[in-house]
Enzyme design. Sequence first.
Site, PDB file in Angstrom:
ATOM      1  N   GLU A  52    -123.934   1.392 -52.810  1.00 12.72           N
ATOM      2  CA  GLU A  52    -123.870   2.845 -52.812  1.00 12.72           C
ATOM      3  C   GLU A  52    -122.520   3.313 -53.356  1.00 12.72           C
ATOM      4  O   GLU A  52    -121.473   2.762 -53.009  1.00 12.72           O
ATOM      5  CB  GLU A  52    -124.072   3.351 -51.372  1.00 12.72           C
ATOM      6  CG  GLU A  52    -124.222   4.838 -51.228  1.00 12.72           C
ATOM      7  CD  GLU A  52    -124.619   5.244 -49.809  1.00 12.72           C
ATOM      8  OE1 GLU A  52    -124.978   6.409 -49.608  1.00 12.72           O
ATOM      9  OE2 GLU A  52    -124.558   4.380 -48.907  1.00 12.72           O
ATOM     10  N   LYS A  76    -129.653  11.286 -53.109  1.00 11.22           N
ATOM     11  CA  LYS A  76    -129.973  10.830 -51.763  1.00 11.22           C
ATOM     12  C   LYS A  76    -130.699  11.939 -51.001  1.00 11.22           C
ATOM     13  O   LYS A  76    -130.303  13.106 -51.041  1.00 11.22           O
ATOM     14  CB  LYS A  76    -128.687  10.435 -51.032  1.00 11.22           C
ATOM     15  CG  LYS A  76    -128.886   9.616 -49.771  1.00 11.22           C
ATOM     16  CD  LYS A  76    -127.548   9.075 -49.276  1.00 11.22           C
ATOM     17  CE  LYS A  76    -127.704   8.161 -48.065  1.00 11.22           C
ATOM     18  NZ  LYS A  76    -126.403   7.595 -47.620  1.00 11.22           N
ATOM     19  N   PRO A 125     -95.662  -8.542 -32.905  1.00  5.98           N
ATOM     20  CA  PRO A 125     -95.010  -8.794 -31.617  1.00  5.98           C
ATOM     21  C   PRO A 125     -95.926  -9.683 -30.768  1.00  5.98           C
ATOM     22  O   PRO A 125     -97.028  -9.281 -30.402  1.00  5.98           O
ATOM     23  CB  PRO A 125     -94.884  -7.394 -31.011  1.00  5.98           C
ATOM     24  CG  PRO A 125     -94.947  -6.460 -32.183  1.00  5.98           C
ATOM     25  CD  PRO A 125     -95.906  -7.110 -33.134  1.00  5.98           C
ATOM     26  N   LEU A 126     -95.487 -10.891 -30.500  1.00  7.71           N
ATOM     27  CA  LEU A 126     -96.308 -11.894 -29.818  1.00  7.71           C
ATOM     28  C   LEU A 126     -95.848 -12.001 -28.372  1.00  7.71           C
ATOM     29  O   LEU A 126     -94.770 -12.520 -28.079  1.00  7.71           O
ATOM     30  CB  LEU A 126     -96.178 -13.243 -30.536  1.00  7.71           C
ATOM     31  CG  LEU A 126     -97.170 -14.342 -30.185  1.00  7.71           C
ATOM     32  CD1 LEU A 126     -98.606 -13.916 -30.454  1.00  7.71           C
ATOM     33  CD2 LEU A 126     -96.843 -15.608 -30.982  1.00  7.71           C
ATOM     34  N   SER A 127     -96.669 -11.510 -27.437  1.00  7.85           N
ATOM     35  CA  SER A 127     -96.235 -11.364 -26.047  1.00  7.85           C
ATOM     36  C   SER A 127     -96.508 -12.580 -25.177  1.00  7.85           C
ATOM     37  O   SER A 127     -95.986 -12.685 -24.070  1.00  7.85           O
ATOM     38  CB  SER A 127     -96.944 -10.161 -25.421  1.00  7.85           C
ATOM     39  OG  SER A 127     -98.331 -10.433 -25.272  1.00  7.85           O
ATOM     40  N   GLY A 128     -97.357 -13.482 -25.649  1.00  3.53           N
ATOM     41  CA  GLY A 128     -97.791 -14.577 -24.795  1.00  3.53           C
ATOM     42  C   GLY A 128     -99.058 -14.258 -24.033  1.00  3.53           C
ATOM     43  O   GLY A 128     -99.550 -15.073 -23.251  1.00  3.53           O
ATOM     44  N   GLY A 129     -99.614 -13.043 -24.256  1.00  2.00           N
ATOM     45  CA  GLY A 129    -100.880 -12.650 -23.641  1.00  2.00           C
ATOM     46  C   GLY A 129    -102.046 -12.852 -24.586  1.00  2.00           C
ATOM     47  O   GLY A 129    -101.866 -13.170 -25.767  1.00  2.00           O
ATOM     48  N   ILE A 130    -103.244 -12.600 -24.092  1.00  2.00           N
ATOM     49  CA  ILE A 130    -104.435 -12.954 -24.854  1.00  2.00           C
ATOM     50  C   ILE A 130    -104.699 -12.008 -26.023  1.00  2.00           C
ATOM     51  O   ILE A 130    -105.268 -12.409 -27.044  1.00  2.00           O
ATOM     52  CB  ILE A 130    -105.669 -13.038 -23.926  1.00  2.00           C
ATOM     53  CG1 ILE A 130    -106.749 -13.902 -24.573  1.00  2.00           C
ATOM     54  CG2 ILE A 130    -106.188 -11.647 -23.571  1.00  2.00           C
ATOM     55  CD1 ILE A 130    -107.798 -14.385 -23.618  1.00  2.00           C
ATOM     56  N   ASP A 131    -104.268 -10.743 -25.927  1.00  2.00           N
ATOM     57  CA  ASP A 131    -104.534  -9.800 -27.007  1.00  2.00           C
ATOM     58  C   ASP A 131    -103.720 -10.121 -28.259  1.00  2.00           C
ATOM     59  O   ASP A 131    -104.264 -10.208 -29.364  1.00  2.00           O
ATOM     60  CB  ASP A 131    -104.247  -8.368 -26.548  1.00  2.00           C
ATOM     61  CG  ASP A 131    -105.245  -7.892 -25.500  1.00  2.00           C
ATOM     62  OD1 ASP A 131    -106.383  -8.392 -25.509  1.00  2.00           O
ATOM     63  OD2 ASP A 131    -104.888  -7.038 -24.676  1.00  2.00           O
ATOM     64  N   SER A 132    -102.412 -10.272 -28.107  1.00  2.00           N
ATOM     65  CA  SER A 132    -101.604 -10.628 -29.279  1.00  2.00           C
ATOM     66  C   SER A 132    -101.945 -12.034 -29.757  1.00  2.00           C
ATOM     67  O   SER A 132    -101.861 -12.326 -30.958  1.00  2.00           O
ATOM     68  CB  SER A 132    -100.110 -10.504 -28.966  1.00  2.00           C
ATOM     69  OG  SER A 132     -99.717 -11.387 -27.939  1.00  2.00           O
TER      70      SER A 132
END
Length: 703
Positions: free
Chosen positions: A45, A114, A357-364
């Site tokens: 499209e 369309k 920014p790498l925090s050591g948690g699961i999201d980052s």
Amino acid sequence: MGHLITVATCSLNQWALDFEGNLERILESIRIAKEQGATLRVGPELEITGYGCLDHFLEGDTYLHSWEMMGKILQFDEAKNILLDIGMPVVHKNVKYNCRVIILNGKILLIRPKLFLANDGNYRELRYFSAWSPARYVEEYRLPRIIREITGQSIVPIGDAVISTIDTCVGIELCEELFTPNSPNISMGLDGVEIITNSSGSHHELRKLYRRVDLIKEATLKNGGVYLYANQQGCDGDRLYYDGCTLIAVNGQIVAQGSQFSLKDVEVITATIDIEDVRSHRSISSRGMQATNTPRYQRIEAPIALSQSVLNNNIRIHLTKPIEEFYHTPEQEIALGPACWLWDYLRRSKMNGYLLPLSGGIDSCATAIIVYSMCRLVVEAAKNGDTRVIIDARRIAGVSKDSDYIPKDPREFANRLFHTCYMGTENSSKETRERAKNLASAIGSYHIDLNMNDIVTSIQTLFNLVTNKTPRFRVHGGSNIENLALQNVQARLRMILAYLFAQLMPWVRNQNGSLLVLGSANVDECLRGYLTKYDCSSADINPIGGISKKDLRKFIAYARDEFNIPLLNEFLNAIPTAELEPITHDYVQADEVDMEMTYDELSIFGKLRKIEKCGPFSMFSKLIHEWGSELRPIQIAEKVKRFFFYHSINRHKMTTLTPSYHAEAYSPDDNRFDLRPFLYNTAWNWQFKKIDSFANELEKVNK
């Protein structure tokens, strides 16, 4: 009479307003289709402009340049002896339409606008275009001068018509029309159209693909026919990733399927079909009864036979057989979709890499693994000889154009472009610092480990000098407002540091350019507002902002095994924590305790609020029957009220939310997906009274 036909459909990685690049990809798809023997080619499209032009569709330049590109396609040598279905916007009588332009041998046969526009969720087509009406209506369109000089035509038909070739009949459907209850393919099929094309700009959403495939199969199962589905693929300039997956179906069975996630700019799939199979499928008495009463479409003559003698006379030519359609698991979708989106964003922004920014948690951690997955895809594409990927990889890696560098190892390539930074304070634990360091080592990122206590202290000292007041954390006897302010100082300083390092790290490493900052707030935290405005959730882009915590955990478990990173077990077993408050012998900050609700509950609230369109009272009414066997009515009432209170009091944060990859239908993205006020009456007086009244009644009845 010939009856074998080779048809082609494609996915193109178009980019909004990249007219020359889009043209190049269109021409390449035509070239490939012809090489594979196709006599009909359909594209995505609005492929000339790119689907995501948004308000640029209101500008005259967009239409002028579209016709200029169409002029080049009409003159393209290899665009001869093949029926082409091309997408572009068209202005007719000062009204703007989203159109398909059908061309053959340098002539325009039909402009098909369309009929039904997509105007919910991520789509706002009615803002730019009008729907063509009524069905089957056709009138004259006066071609612009630049096209008249090329084709020798002055007037062509515009409207809801079909194309009649020497040997079959082709009808056109556009994206949303397939999803409507009374799709045009029904009436076209009953009127003898045997091949239907569908050109789409359909985005990726977790667990969504099966809907599209089922509708395409259904479109040809009862009515018979050949269905060619084309789609855009890639990031064309905003939050959406268009997920390709071109399809060819015959009589309710898929015979060809393209990739859903790919770094390729052009992907063409073809199938050789027997048009007599469609006619046999339609030899049902009841279908004939309906067909005789179906209103007729105007047929536009196309002087071409789609079947070719080279196919019909070659006994070694085989029909394309039905296949089992392929679906990725949600974990694979997370590994691939955001990774492809990140690659497109990086190469098209002309930046030199990412900083996270790498925090050591699961999201980052999940964000980092998605970047690593991107590096794996780049290495795989380079190994397969994808010239475009190799050229982009060399620029991003900072090597010269003349270099023979080819990325061969994802960890080595990640070290060139991916920077991670652990920003610790006295409230950070050695466990998170160690996890961040070990993850960076496992995926190859260039890692920085810093302690920002001095900066935090200097801000607190300044506040004390100005006010002669010293705020304290709650565990040290401070109030909630002091506690929150001290947490937010740390969080916001991390954003400042992230952008500082993103601008200067290439310089530190004797490289050019700068980096894009990645955010890592998940969709549930955004929904609840469990983030600090202008903290590390504020970034350039966020690949997980549309993904739930529950799905991210499953993704990490998948990546642990698929990417062979055993370290990820530590992230799965860790309790989610912001680490913004002091750790004591009897207190460790935990996200779900802070939020006063679980991530699983947030996912349920989000789906009911957005997908099921529930306000507070209707959400309570539904959850009574979902949770009633485990919780009392007044407990459910408190949970619902708590959610709506926090969602509404924090809604203002969505106005500054980092652009996030759209992956969930319950995303709270305020930009154009989830349009709501950001100043609420957070007491929800009448709604909450209604909930309490009903809950009390249920308590009495269910004693």
